[in-house]
Each structure stands twice: as structure tokens, then as C-alpha cells.
Write a protein that holds these residues in place. Structure first.
Motif, PDB file in Angstrom:
ATOM      1  N   ARG A   4       6.935  53.299  23.625  1.00 59.37           N
ATOM      2  CA  ARG A   4       7.235  51.897  23.927  1.00 59.37           C
ATOM      3  C   ARG A   4       6.149  51.015  23.327  1.00 59.37           C
ATOM      4  NH1 ARG A   4      11.262  48.302  24.948  1.00 59.37           N
ATOM      5  NH2 ARG A   4      10.543  46.604  26.291  1.00 59.37           N
ATOM      6  N   LEU A   5       6.535  50.007  22.537  1.00 60.75           N
ATOM      7  CA  LEU A   5       5.597  49.104  21.884  1.00 60.75           C
ATOM      8  C   LEU A   5       5.242  47.936  22.790  1.00 60.75           C
ATOM      9  CD1 LEU A   5       7.192  48.847  18.319  1.00 60.75           C
ATOM     10  CD2 LEU A   5       5.375  50.385  19.078  1.00 60.75           C
ATOM     11  N   ARG A   6       4.011  47.479  22.679  1.00 61.77           N
ATOM     12  CA  ARG A   6       3.631  46.242  23.359  1.00 61.77           C
ATOM     13  C   ARG A   6       4.116  45.059  22.527  1.00 61.77           C
ATOM     14  NH1 ARG A   6      -0.927  46.346  25.258  1.00 61.77           N
ATOM     15  NH2 ARG A   6      -1.648  48.439  24.720  1.00 61.77           N
ATOM     16  N   GLU A   7       4.079  43.874  23.082  1.00 59.22           N
ATOM     17  CA  GLU A   7       4.440  42.669  22.334  1.00 59.22           C
ATOM     18  C   GLU A   7       3.280  42.296  21.417  1.00 59.22           C
ATOM     19  OE1 GLU A   7       5.841  39.407  24.620  1.00 59.22           O
ATOM     20  OE2 GLU A   7       7.314  40.595  25.744  1.00 59.22           O
ATOM     21  N   ALA A   8       3.538  42.265  20.130  1.00 55.32           N
ATOM     22  CA  ALA A   8       2.514  41.933  19.138  1.00 55.32           C
ATOM     23  C   ALA A   8       3.202  41.308  17.935  1.00 55.32           C
ATOM     24  CB  ALA A   8       1.745  43.185  18.726  1.00 55.32           C
ATOM     25  N   THR A   9       2.436  40.563  17.155  1.00 52.96           N
ATOM     26  CA  THR A   9       3.019  39.897  15.994  1.00 52.96           C
ATOM     27  C   THR A   9       2.203  40.196  14.743  1.00 52.96           C
ATOM     28  OG1 THR A   9       1.747  37.871  16.397  1.00 52.96           O
ATOM     29  CG2 THR A   9       3.951  37.998  17.372  1.00 52.96           C
ATOM     30  N   PHE A  10       2.902  40.164  13.614  1.00 51.64           N
ATOM     31  CA  PHE A  10       2.236  40.242  12.323  1.00 51.64           C
ATOM     32  C   PHE A  10       1.655  38.872  11.969  1.00 51.64           C
ATOM     33  CE2 PHE A  10       5.263  43.839  11.810  1.00 51.64           C
ATOM     34  CZ  PHE A  10       4.342  44.839  11.518  1.00 51.64           C
ATOM     35  N   HIS A  11       0.834  38.853  10.941  1.00 56.70           N
ATOM     36  CA  HIS A  11       0.171  37.610  10.550  1.00 56.70           C
ATOM     37  C   HIS A  11       1.138  36.546  10.067  1.00 56.70           C
ATOM     38  CE1 HIS A  11      -3.381  40.508   9.650  1.00 56.70           C
ATOM     39  NE2 HIS A  11      -3.377  40.147  10.926  1.00 56.70           N
ATOM     40  N   ASP A  12       2.345  36.954   9.655  1.00 57.35           N
ATOM     41  CA  ASP A  12       3.336  35.958   9.240  1.00 57.35           C
ATOM     42  C   ASP A  12       4.177  35.452  10.396  1.00 57.35           C
ATOM     43  OD1 ASP A  12       4.952  38.112   9.811  1.00 57.35           O
ATOM     44  OD2 ASP A  12       5.747  38.347   7.776  1.00 57.35           O
ATOM     45  N   GLY A  13       3.835  35.863  11.619  1.00 60.59           N
ATOM     46  CA  GLY A  13       4.533  35.397  12.811  1.00 60.59           C
ATOM     47  C   GLY A  13       5.681  36.271  13.262  1.00 60.59           C
ATOM     48  N   SER A  14       6.076  37.258  12.471  1.00 59.78           N
ATOM     49  CA  SER A  14       7.194  38.123  12.870  1.00 59.78           C
ATOM     50  C   SER A  14       6.714  39.170  13.863  1.00 59.78           C
ATOM     51  CB  SER A  14       7.791  38.805  11.640  1.00 59.78           C
ATOM     52  OG  SER A  14       6.819  39.602  10.999  1.00 59.78           O
ATOM     53  N   PRO A  15       7.590  39.615  14.774  1.00 62.08           N
ATOM     54  CA  PRO A  15       7.180  40.590  15.790  1.00 62.08           C
ATOM     55  C   PRO A  15       7.039  41.992  15.201  1.00 62.08           C
ATOM     56  CG  PRO A  15       9.518  40.121  15.999  1.00 62.08           C
ATOM     57  CD  PRO A  15       8.998  39.169  14.957  1.00 62.08           C
ATOM     58  N   VAL A  16       6.175  42.774  15.803  1.00 59.69           N
ATOM     59  CA  VAL A  16       6.069  44.197  15.460  1.00 59.69           C
ATOM     60  C   VAL A  16       7.218  44.916  16.150  1.00 59.69           C
ATOM     61  CG1 VAL A  16       4.666  46.287  15.618  1.00 59.69           C
ATOM     62  CG2 VAL A  16       3.570  44.061  15.217  1.00 59.69           C
ATOM     63  N   ARG A  17       8.074  45.586  15.364  1.00 64.42           N
ATOM     64  CA  ARG A  17       9.299  46.187  15.887  1.00 64.42           C
ATOM     65  C   ARG A  17       9.306  47.700  15.659  1.00 64.42           C
ATOM     66  NH1 ARG A  17      13.254  44.622  12.153  1.00 64.42           N
ATOM     67  NH2 ARG A  17      11.478  44.811  10.739  1.00 64.42           N
ATOM     68  N   ALA A  18      10.219  48.335  16.340  1.00 71.20           N
ATOM     69  CA  ALA A  18      10.412  49.766  16.137  1.00 71.20           C
ATOM     70  C   ALA A  18      10.703  50.076  14.678  1.00 71.20           C
ATOM     71  CB  ALA A  18      11.549  50.267  17.034  1.00 71.20           C
ATOM     72  N   ALA A  19      11.459  49.196  14.011  1.00 71.19           N
ATOM     73  CA  ALA A  19      11.802  49.416  12.600  1.00 71.19           C
ATOM     74  C   ALA A  19      10.556  49.444  11.718  1.00 71.19           C
ATOM     75  CB  ALA A  19      12.763  48.335  12.121  1.00 71.19           C
ATOM     76  N   ASP A  20       9.552  48.631  12.058  1.00 72.18           N
ATOM     77  CA  ASP A  20       8.312  48.623  11.291  1.00 72.18           C
ATOM     78  C   ASP A  20       7.564  49.953  11.444  1.00 72.18           C
ATOM     79  OD1 ASP A  20       8.586  45.807  10.505  1.00 72.18           O
ATOM     80  OD2 ASP A  20       8.145  45.380  12.609  1.00 72.18           O
ATOM     81  N   VAL A  21       7.571  50.480  12.658  1.00 73.14           N
ATOM     82  CA  VAL A  21       6.901  51.754  12.917  1.00 73.14           C
ATOM     83  C   VAL A  21       7.592  52.880  12.153  1.00 73.14           C
ATOM     84  CG1 VAL A  21       6.341  53.455  14.689  1.00 73.14           C
ATOM     85  CG2 VAL A  21       6.060  51.008  15.173  1.00 73.14           C
ATOM     86  N   LEU A  22       8.908  52.927  12.228  1.00 74.81           N
ATOM     87  CA  LEU A  22       9.649  53.984  11.532  1.00 74.81           C
ATOM     88  C   LEU A  22       9.462  53.877  10.018  1.00 74.81           C
ATOM     89  CD1 LEU A  22      12.886  53.922  13.704  1.00 74.81           C
ATOM     90  CD2 LEU A  22      11.259  55.832  13.536  1.00 74.81           C
ATOM     91  N   TYR A  23       9.460  52.667   9.502  1.00 75.49           N
ATOM     92  CA  TYR A  23       9.233  52.489   8.063  1.00 75.49           C
ATOM     93  C   TYR A  23       7.829  52.960   7.677  1.00 75.49           C
ATOM     94  CZ  TYR A  23       8.123  50.284   3.632  1.00 75.49           C
ATOM     95  OH  TYR A  23       7.705  50.071   2.352  1.00 75.49           O
ATOM     96  N   SER A  24       6.822  52.569   8.467  1.00 78.75           N
ATOM     97  CA  SER A  24       5.445  52.945   8.159  1.00 78.75           C
ATOM     98  C   SER A  24       5.275  54.457   8.146  1.00 78.75           C
ATOM     99  CB  SER A  24       4.495  52.321   9.186  1.00 78.75           C
ATOM    100  OG  SER A  24       4.569  50.907   9.152  1.00 78.75           O
TER     101      SER A  24
END
Length: 513
Positions: free
Chosen positions: A107-127
């Protein structure tokens, strides 16, 4: 606000030309805690050894300490290692196993990237898919190998279900793996990187300097500094002289000899983390002369570990026993400590037909104590009849040169769990396998321990693997150094922490008085 102009890059000539201050005239203080309440603002300048003009900001290619410091400023991992090697949640606020340890839900905490977009499950899977790309040699690939990335999936925007190739009891170590940073989905270029870390990107010149500024929306709270600048110098003397001359505020990786020269003074603070840096020599097992076990065992026998600790580390460390992770969980402390035995070393060399063996020991001024360790060990080899030569390599290319080239090299490592050390450096396909240790039965034991839920049984596998390494391996680990950084008296908030752990290079927690 725009970054304040500063000189870029730090060379030995530039440092020494700019200041006539010497170590003997410099003051120091014992810690960087205390003082007044934390303040905000200012730019902190930190000096690290670097990797030359080929440096990149791709966080999945981190290798050197300076890479990790830059990545930590810009990015986050799902978890990280505390100073005691316990896993600490970061972007992941929780992880829970399925009943058979072949699935884990994060489970991810609420966090944002520097461009303002949220950190999502899709970002983790892509990384993680990017790290696991078989065509790439990303540092964390072997740590993430248990994950079946094709079968893993997002449950919702902030929840991932990881499916594994086999049961894995130490799954949290994957989340904390060195280099396992989270980048936005689709990121392929890192010239102007976007992360979710405490600082956002300003500028970067490979081999010279890197500037970031405070990210006000950081999930753990905005840093106290306005800006952080990391500059590069491979020579310790240049880093410390830059600190003494006021060109930098923080000098990474200071030798015990330098630190001792400054104790009891006031203008420089020293922070020392005991026994946090493995010091050793790497023998390559896939080529003569170290493909002969008798020659490797002769090297183990001829080494005077206490002399190396007393000389190279000025006694500021502890003697090693050719195994990584002294004091860490699963360390095989029951294996008898090796002592110097020149008679045994000479006998083994005779049996191997290796009397008067010519050996070249590679070193470079890339880290505190490297040239000194090479000099001391070369003398020890000569005492056993080895014709030892020290070869000073180019500091900018040393790590790449010695990963695959040469036969014997000075080596070191920061702190990490013993399982991570095995995964990154000792499996047949490990990306930084400098000793070229490749044993199918060893790889199989590692797979077994990963799949074993019972703590006692898992510890037994670790001990068997370490006994094999102790008898047959290519790492001659002679000591564990205290990790020392030096700062200006105006710097506060630098904590004791082994390199590569959560509180090391935590510039988001540092402030200037």
C-alpha cells in the motif's frame, strides 16, 4: 528562486590553490547535532568522490556513493534500510504477505512527483519493470529478480499486488534495495529528471556539479535547505581542503588519519559511524592466478589484518574475517577468525607452483585508505614471496576498470543486508560480481533461503553459504572502517549512519546556522 552561481567542479589544484589552510591548523568538533533550533534557507555544498564525465542521473544506474546521494535527493524508494539494517517504510506505508509468501500486497502513502502528479501503483510497476529489463544491467535487478513483473498488478491507484516466482520471506529487502527508486511511468530520459524526493532538479554537469532546490510538497515535509549542491572531487585531500577553505560545507568519506588530526578543535565537525564500511581486496576467480584455490588460500593466510586496520584506518575500525556484514543479522560469527600464517602461505604457493608469483594490485585514490591499503598489502605479499606491484588506476574509471579487468583490486562496500550483498555481488548473474564467483550450488542455496519462512532454517542456509565463501571465495575482507564525514561548524542535523542507509546523506534533514 534561481540558483546562486557557484564554481562548478572541484579539482585538487583548484582546492589547494584557493586555500593555504593545513590540517594541523584546522579545528573540529565532535558532532553536528545540538546548537540552536533548526533554521531554514541557504545552499549547502557537499563534496563527494565521483565517476567522471560519464555520470548520469538515471536512478536505476546508481553505483557510486555520489550517485546514491543524488538519487536520494531526487527520488524515493518504497522502503529503505535503517542504521541497524531493519527495513523502514518510505513510499510504501505497509506490505503484507499472502498465505504462501508468493504474493505480497503493498500500500502506497500519498505522495507527489515534482511535476505535481501523484505517485501511483502504475509508476511503481513501471519502475520495477524497467529495473528488471533483461537487456539492461540495472543495479537492483538481481534484488528484484524474485518478482514476476508480468503477473504483478495494480489493485487500485495506491495498491500493488506483487506476484513472485517463488516464496520469499525477506520481501521487504526488495523494497529497500540499493537503486530501486520509483520514477514516473514512461520515464526514459533523465536530463531533467522528475522524482518524488525532497529536492527538485535545477542543473547537472557530469563529473562536476549537481544542483537541486527544496521541494515544498515533499510527503515527509519540505527540507530546511533552499538548495543543495553536490560537487565532485576524487581525492580526499582535495575534499577536506575545500572544507577547510570554505568552498564546501560537507566533505564525504574522510579517513581516520585526517579525522584524528582535527579532534579537539572547533571549526570542523566530524560524524563517525562505527564499523560501517567493508574494506577488502577482490581476487578474480575466473583467471590465473586466483582460479587456483591454493593461491587464494595463501592470500588469506599471508594477510595481516590487524596491521591493515592499525595502519590504514589508524585503529578506527575492526578486523574482518573475509566475510561481509560483521555484526549484521545472519553474519557467521562462529567461523574462526583468520590469523596471519606466513609458513602456511608459502607452503600453499609452493604446492601451486606459484613461488615468486607476479601479482599486480590495482588501486586508485577513489576512497579513503585505498592507496595506503595497497601499499601495506603489497609489502605483506612480498613477505610471503609474491612479486607484488601496485598499479595506480585512473580514479574516474577505477570501478568500471576493475569490475571486469585485472586480477586483484582494492575494494570496499557500504552497509546493506547480507542477502543484498549476496544478490548484488555473489550470484552467477550478479551485476557487480567483481570476484567472478560463480557456483550453481551457491545460487541454489540462495534461492532456498529466500523461499524459507522458518527463521532458524534460513539462518542455516546463510551460514552454509558464508562457510563456502570463507573457504573458497575471492573476497579478502580485512576490516570494517568507521564511516566518517566532515562538515563546517555551521552545519547541523547530520546523523551517524552507515553509508547507503536511510539516514546517510539525508540532506533534507540538514540545516545551516
Amino acid at each position: 528562486m534561481p540558483p546562486t552561481p557557484r564554481p562548478v567542479g572541484l579539482s585538487r589544484r583548484g582546492f589547494l590553490g584557493a586555500t593555504a589552510v593545513t590540517l594541523a591548523a584546522t579545528a573540529c568538533a565532535p558532532s553536528t547535532g545540538g546548537g540552536s533550533a533548526p533554521s531554514t534557507g541557504g545552499r549547502l555544498r557537499a563534496a563527494f568522490a565521483g565517476g567522471g564525465a560519464q555520470e548520469v542521473l538515471d536512478p536505476h544506474q546508481v553505483s557510486l556513493f555520489v550517485d546514491a546521494a543524488r538519487a536520494k535527493a531526487l527520488y524515493d524508494k518504497l522502503a529503505d534500510q535503517g542504521s541497524d539494517m531493519a527495513v523502514v517504510p518510505r513510499l510504501a506505508e505497509s506490505w503484507e504477505p499472502g498465505p504462501d509468501l508468493t504474493t505480497w500486497r503493498v500500500r502506497l502513502r500519498e505522495a507527489t512527483f515534482h511535476d505535481g502528479s501523484p505517485v501511483r501503483a502504475a509508476d511503481v510497476l513501471y519502475s520495477y519493470a524497467r529495473i528488471l529489463d533483461p537487456e539492461q544491467g540495472h543495479r537492483a535487478k538481481s534484488d528484484l529478480a524474485p518478482i514476476d513483473i508480468e503477473a504483478s498488478h495494480a489493485v487500485d491507484e495506491r495498491t500493488i499486488e506483487f506476484v513472485l516466482h517463488h516464496p520469499f520471506a525477506e520481501f521487504s529487502n526488495i523494497l529497500a534495495a540499493f537503486g530501486a527508486y520509483i520514477v514516473p511511468e514512461g520515464a526514459t530520459q533523465f536530463d531533467t529528471p522528475v522524482g518524488s524526493g525532497p529536492f527538485s532538479f535545477v542543473s547537472f554537469e557530469p563529473g562536476r556539479n549537481f544542483v537541486v532546490r527544496r521541494f515544498d510538497d515533499y510527503w515527509e515535509g519540505a527540507p530546511r535547505l533552499d538548495e543543495l549542491e553536490i560537487v565532485v572531487s576524487n581525492e580526499e585531500s582535495a575534499r577536506i581542503n575545500a572544507l577547510l577553505g570554505g568552498q564546501v560545507d560537507y566533505a564525504h568519506d574522510i579517513s581516520a588519519t585526517t579525522a584524528r588530526a582535527q579532534q579537539g578543535e572547533d571549526s570542523v565537525n566530524l560524524v563517525s559511524s562505527p564499523n560501517s564500511n567493508m574494506m577488502g581486496f577482490a581476487m578474480k576467480l575466473d583467471r590465473p592466478p586466483f582460479d587456483d584455490l591454493r593461491v587464494r588460500q595463501a592470500m588469506f593466510a599471508l594477510c595481516d589484518r590487524r596491521e591493515l586496520v592499525d595502519t590504514v584506518l589508524s585503529g578506527e575500525g575492526s578486523v574482518g574475517n573475509d566475510l561481509f556484514g560483521k555484526g549484521f543479522k545472519y553474519y557467521a560469527a562462529d567461523i574462526a577468525q583468520r590469523e596471519r600464517d606466513l609458513d602456511t602461505a608459502r607452503r600453499l604457493l609452493r604446492e601451486a607452483g606459484a613461488e615468486n608469483l607476479p601479482v599486480t594490485l590495482e588501486t586508485a585514490d577513489v576512497a579513503a585508505g585505498f592507496p595506503e591499503a595497497a601499499s601495506v598489502f603489497a609489502d605483506q605479499m612480498r613477505a610471503a614471496g609474491i612479486d607484488a606491484t601496485v598499479n595506480q588506476r585512473n580514479p574516474d574509471t577505477y570501478w568500471a576498470d576493475t569490475l571486469d579487468g585485472g586480477h586483484l583490486s582494492v575494494n570496499r562496500s557500504g552497509a546493506m543486508p547480507i542477502g543484498s550483498h549476496i544478490s548484488q555481488r555473489l550470484l552467477s548473474d550478479s551485476p557487480t560480481n567483481v570476484t567472478k564467483w560463480q557456483r550453481e550450488e551457491f545460487d541454489a542455496l540462495y534461492t532456498k533461503l529466500q523461499s524459507t519462512a522458518d527463521e532458524t532454517e534460513r539462518a542455516g542456509y546463510y551460514e552454509r553459504m558464508q562457510r563456502q565463501l570463507h573457504e573458497e571465495g575471492g573476497y579478502l575482507i580485512w576490516g570494517f572502517a568507521n564511516w566518517i564525514v566532515a562538515t563546517g561548524a555551521q552545519v547541523r542535523g547530520v546523523e551517524q549512519a552507515p553509508a547507503n542507509t536511510l539516514d546517510w546523506a539525508r540532506f533534507d534533514k540538514v540545516w545551516l546556522e
